[in-house]
Scaffold this motif. Sequence first.
Motif, PDB file in Angstrom:
ATOM      1  N   ALA A   1       0.815  -1.214   0.000  1.00 21.42           N
ATOM      2  CA  ALA A   1       0.000   0.000   0.000  1.00 21.42           C
ATOM      3  C   ALA A   1       0.849   1.264   0.000  1.00 21.42           C
ATOM      4  N   LEU A   2       2.095   1.165   0.450  1.00 21.27           N
ATOM      5  CA  LEU A   2       2.968   2.337   0.458  1.00 21.27           C
ATOM      6  C   LEU A   2       3.266   2.832  -0.950  1.00 21.27           C
ATOM      7  N   LEU A   3       3.138   1.955  -1.940  1.00 27.16           N
ATOM      8  CA  LEU A   3       3.401   2.370  -3.318  1.00 27.16           C
ATOM      9  C   LEU A   3       2.404   3.421  -3.781  1.00 27.16           C
ATOM     10  N   ALA A   4       1.228   3.442  -3.164  1.00 25.38           N
ATOM     11  CA  ALA A   4       0.199   4.416  -3.538  1.00 25.38           C
ATOM     12  C   ALA A   4       0.373   5.759  -2.840  1.00 25.38           C
ATOM     13  N   THR A   5       1.423   5.901  -2.044  1.00 23.79           N
ATOM     14  CA  THR A   5       1.651   7.186  -1.365  1.00 23.79           C
ATOM     15  C   THR A   5       2.533   8.117  -2.175  1.00 23.79           C
ATOM     16  N   ARG A   6       3.006   7.671  -3.343  1.00 29.27           N
ATOM     17  CA  ARG A   6       3.866   8.527  -4.170  1.00 29.27           C
ATOM     18  C   ARG A   6       3.046   9.613  -4.845  1.00 29.27           C
ATOM     19  N   ASP A   7       3.626  10.815  -4.926  1.00 31.25           N
ATOM     20  CA  ASP A   7       2.935  11.923  -5.578  1.00 31.25           C
ATOM     21  C   ASP A   7       3.326  11.998  -7.051  1.00 31.25           C
ATOM     22  N   GLU A   8       2.932  13.094  -7.712  1.00 31.22           N
ATOM     23  CA  GLU A   8       3.191  13.212  -9.149  1.00 31.22           C
ATOM     24  C   GLU A   8       4.679  13.298  -9.472  1.00 31.22           C
ATOM     25  N   HIS A   9       5.497  13.596  -8.455  1.00 30.77           N
ATOM     26  CA  HIS A   9       6.949  13.649  -8.651  1.00 30.77           C
ATOM     27  C   HIS A   9       7.620  12.350  -8.208  1.00 30.77           C
ATOM     28  N   ASN A  10       6.797  11.350  -7.865  1.00 25.46           N
ATOM     29  CA  ASN A  10       7.281  10.045  -7.408  1.00 25.46           C
ATOM     30  C   ASN A  10       7.901  10.103  -6.023  1.00 25.46           C
ATOM     31  N   ASP A  11       7.572  11.153  -5.268  1.00 32.08           N
ATOM     32  CA  ASP A  11       8.078  11.284  -3.903  1.00 32.08           C
ATOM     33  C   ASP A  11       7.074  10.709  -2.912  1.00 32.08           C
ATOM     34  N   THR A  12       7.561  10.196  -1.801  1.00 28.76           N
ATOM     35  CA  THR A  12       6.714   9.648  -0.748  1.00 28.76           C
ATOM     36  C   THR A  12       7.259  10.044   0.620  1.00 28.76           C
ATOM     37  N   PRO A  13       6.392  10.333   1.590  1.00 27.05           N
ATOM     38  CA  PRO A  13       6.884  10.654   2.926  1.00 27.05           C
ATOM     39  C   PRO A  13       7.510   9.456   3.636  1.00 27.05           C
ATOM     40  N   PHE A  14       7.325   8.257   3.082  1.00 28.86           N
ATOM     41  CA  PHE A  14       7.914   7.061   3.678  1.00 28.86           C
ATOM     42  C   PHE A  14       9.344   6.821   3.200  1.00 28.86           C
ATOM     43  N   ALA A  15       9.854   7.686   2.340  1.00 27.33           N
ATOM     44  CA  ALA A  15      11.202   7.513   1.812  1.00 27.33           C
ATOM     45  C   ALA A  15      12.213   7.419   2.954  1.00 27.33           C
ATOM     46  N   ASN A  16      13.023   6.376   2.889  1.00 26.14           N
ATOM     47  CA  ASN A  16      14.132   6.144   3.809  1.00 26.14           C
ATOM     48  C   ASN A  16      13.706   5.785   5.232  1.00 26.14           C
ATOM     49  N   TYR A  17      12.411   5.556   5.453  1.00 24.39           N
ATOM     50  CA  TYR A  17      11.998   4.988   6.742  1.00 24.39           C
ATOM     51  C   TYR A  17      12.519   3.555   6.842  1.00 24.39           C
ATOM     52  N   ARG A  18      12.886   3.173   8.048  1.00 22.64           N
ATOM     53  CA  ARG A  18      13.260   1.774   8.284  1.00 22.64           C
ATOM     54  C   ARG A  18      11.975   0.946   8.358  1.00 22.64           C
ATOM     55  N   LEU A  19      11.940  -0.144   7.601  1.00 24.36           N
ATOM     56  CA  LEU A  19      10.757  -1.007   7.604  1.00 24.36           C
ATOM     57  C   LEU A  19      11.104  -2.384   7.078  1.00 24.36           C
ATOM     58  N   THR A  20      10.104  -3.267   7.131  1.00 25.20           N
ATOM     59  CA  THR A  20      10.246  -4.601   6.587  1.00 25.20           C
ATOM     60  C   THR A  20       8.957  -4.995   5.878  1.00 25.20           C
ATOM     61  N   GLY A  21       8.951  -6.161   5.283  1.00 21.97           N
ATOM     62  CA  GLY A  21       7.791  -6.679   4.582  1.00 21.97           C
ATOM     63  C   GLY A  21       8.136  -8.060   4.032  1.00 21.97           C
ATOM     64  N   PHE A  22       7.171  -8.690   3.401  1.00 23.27           N
ATOM     65  CA  PHE A  22       7.346 -10.052   2.886  1.00 23.27           C
ATOM     66  C   PHE A  22       8.541 -10.111   1.949  1.00 23.27           C
ATOM     67  N   THR A  23       9.414 -11.089   2.165  1.00 24.68           N
ATOM     68  CA  THR A  23      10.673 -11.146   1.432  1.00 24.68           C
ATOM     69  C   THR A  23      10.538 -11.904   0.107  1.00 24.68           C
ATOM     70  N   ASN A  24      11.491 -11.669  -0.772  1.00 28.14           N
ATOM     71  CA  ASN A  24      11.527 -12.419  -2.030  1.00 28.14           C
ATOM     72  C   ASN A  24      11.672 -13.916  -1.771  1.00 28.14           C
ATOM     73  N   ASP A  25      12.480 -14.275  -0.778  1.00 31.16           N
ATOM     74  CA  ASP A  25      12.675 -15.688  -0.460  1.00 31.16           C
ATOM     75  C   ASP A  25      11.375 -16.327   0.032  1.00 31.16           C
ATOM     76  N   GLU A  26      10.598 -15.591   0.806  1.00 33.79           N
ATOM     77  CA  GLU A  26       9.325 -16.125   1.282  1.00 33.79           C
ATOM     78  C   GLU A  26       8.327 -16.244   0.133  1.00 33.79           C
ATOM     79  N   GLU A  27       8.370 -15.285  -0.790  1.00 33.84           N
ATOM     80  CA  GLU A  27       7.498 -15.377  -1.960  1.00 33.84           C
ATOM     81  C   GLU A  27       7.869 -16.607  -2.799  1.00 33.84           C
ATOM     82  N   ALA A  28       9.151 -16.866  -2.903  1.00 36.59           N
ATOM     83  CA  ALA A  28       9.587 -18.073  -3.601  1.00 36.59           C
ATOM     84  C   ALA A  28       9.117 -19.323  -2.864  1.00 36.59           C
ATOM     85  N   GLY A  29       9.109 -19.242  -1.540  1.00 41.42           N
ATOM     86  CA  GLY A  29       8.705 -20.375  -0.735  1.00 41.42           C
ATOM     87  C   GLY A  29       7.252 -20.755  -0.905  1.00 41.42           C
TER      88      GLY A  29
END
Length: 230
Positions: free
Chosen positions: A144-172
Amino acid sequence: MARILFVMTGASYWTLRNGHRHPTGYWSEEFAAPYSIFTEAGHDITVATPGAVIPTLDMMSLRPSMNNGEENSLKLENVIREADELRRPISLKDVRLEDYDAVYYPGGHGPMEDLSTDADSGMLLRRALASGKPLAIVCHAPAALLATRDEHNDTPFANYRLTGFTNDEEAGVGFADEAKWLLEDELRKLPTDYSRGPVWQPYIVVDRNLYTGQNPASSGTLAQEVLKAL
């Protein structure tokens, strides 16, 4: 008593790279574990979805193989069956952030389909981050964070520390080669300060008022951290 807003996917399928619509929705543990923790602590839950549609449960998430046995699956199923809030969601368009003390986004593949491009959700996330209220997001829901980008492709979440489902888990779970895009890749490009723990193990990251969890096993731990903040 606090009021907590659960923002949930309204999607019942996830469109794969070849155009196939894979049945999905929200993931049972990611709703049921935090729901139980919050309600047992005396807090009130409101569910919001795009268009106020009743959220669809990903039935794969109730398989005993996904929950360390049939007993755990039945516990999740009972929580979901008794959660009346799931049957009477409000529309994301009608959400008033000032009515709530915290916001929580459970995952499942559904958010990859709808919340990743939902403008109402994107606006709510920007406002929630700026409010200082606890904002918790788990597993695939950081899409859902992908929808926070504005017309300049900027987001207030830029450079926040976070996590989410990993590529390895998606492969799993067998979708890494079939997905149009992978969540870990997109979060890194957003850009965020993405990190991850061992696959399938609880892993959470807290940066200011943003609380994120890597996978379904992280959802209960994430909810406990939000409780401390409340």
